[in-house]
Design a protein around this motif. Structure first.
Motif, short mmCIF file in Angstrom:
data_model
loop_
_atom_site.label_atom_id
_atom_site.label_comp_id
_atom_site.label_asym_id
_atom_site.label_seq_id
_atom_site.Cartn_x
_atom_site.Cartn_y
_atom_site.Cartn_z
N THR A 30 34.67 41.58 42.93
CA THR A 30 34.39 40.86 41.69
C THR A 30 35.54 41.05 40.71
O THR A 30 35.95 40.11 40.05
N SER A 31 36.08 42.26 40.63
CA SER A 31 37.20 42.52 39.73
C SER A 31 38.43 41.74 40.14
O SER A 31 39.13 41.19 39.30
N ALA A 32 38.70 41.67 41.44
CA ALA A 32 39.85 40.92 41.92
C ALA A 32 39.67 39.43 41.64
O ALA A 32 40.61 38.76 41.22
N ARG A 33 38.47 38.93 41.86
CA ARG A 33 38.19 37.52 41.59
C ARG A 33 38.33 37.23 40.11
O ARG A 33 38.88 36.21 39.71
N SER A 34 37.84 38.13 39.28
CA SER A 34 37.94 37.97 37.83
C SER A 34 39.41 38.00 37.39
O SER A 34 39.82 37.20 36.55
N ALA A 35 40.18 38.91 37.97
CA ALA A 35 41.61 38.99 37.63
C ALA A 35 42.33 37.71 38.03
O ALA A 35 43.13 37.18 37.27
N LEU A 36 42.02 37.20 39.23
CA LEU A 36 42.65 35.97 39.69
C LEU A 36 42.26 34.80 38.80
O LEU A 36 43.13 34.00 38.41
N SER A 37 40.99 34.71 38.43
CA SER A 37 40.57 33.60 37.58
C SER A 37 41.19 33.70 36.19
O SER A 37 41.55 32.68 35.59
N ASN A 38 41.37 34.92 35.67
CA ASN A 38 42.06 35.08 34.39
C ASN A 38 43.52 34.68 34.48
O ASN A 38 44.06 34.06 33.57
N ALA A 39 44.18 35.04 35.57
CA ALA A 39 45.58 34.66 35.76
C ALA A 39 45.72 33.14 35.86
O ALA A 39 46.60 32.54 35.25
N VAL A 40 44.82 32.51 36.62
CA VAL A 40 44.85 31.05 36.76
C VAL A 40 44.56 30.38 35.42
O VAL A 40 45.21 29.39 35.05
N ALA A 41 43.60 30.92 34.67
CA ALA A 41 43.27 30.35 33.36
C ALA A 41 44.46 30.45 32.40
O ALA A 41 44.78 29.50 31.69
#
Length: 136
Positions: A30-41
């Motif tokens: 979940t943390s990795a997915r959240s980090a990736l989504s923040n980077a993409v955003a």
């Protein structure tokens, strides 16, 4: 006394149940997915902003290199910015207004992505400390 505030059910219930939600455990996926989504955003927001202001950046750069433009009298109500945009669009087409956008995006994309990623990571690190302080 009947109706006394101290004996009402709303105040007799005790503190809100917020203390039970103070222990957040993040699963690594979940943390990795959240980090990736923040980077993409962050990267997406940067691309949108750069695309929006690119024509103004083209005008600014040309003013710096060539000086103040000489526009035809009566051009778009006398506005130098709008007149310059019209002149570039007439001479070079729509692509002329976005000259230099690709290098800007390529150069700044990692910066935009890492900035939002950094701020969200910092927030994630500080949140447990804040909750620990609040629970004292």
């Amino acid at each position: 006394m009947p109706g006394d505030v101290a004996t009402s059910p709303a105040t007799a219930s005790g503190p809100p149940a917020a203390a039970s939600s103070s222990h957040h455990h993040h699963h690594p996926a979940t943390s990795a997915r959240s980090a990736l989504s923040n980077a993409v955003a962050g990267a997406s927001a940067g691309v949108i902003a750069a695309t929006f202001v690119c024509p103004l950046d083209v005008i600014k750069t040309r003013f710096q290199v060539h000086g103040w433009p000489k526009l035809a009298p009566g051009t778009a109500g006398g506005s130098v910015i709008i007149g310059s945009l019209e002149q570039i669009a007439r001479r070079e087409g729509f692509r002329g207004l976005y000259r230099g956008l690709s290098p800007t995006i390529l150069a700044l994309l990692p910066n935009w992505a890492s900035t939002l990623l950094y701020t969200s990571s910092l927030k994630a690190c500080l949140l447990p400390a804040k909750e620990a302080i609040n629970s004292l």
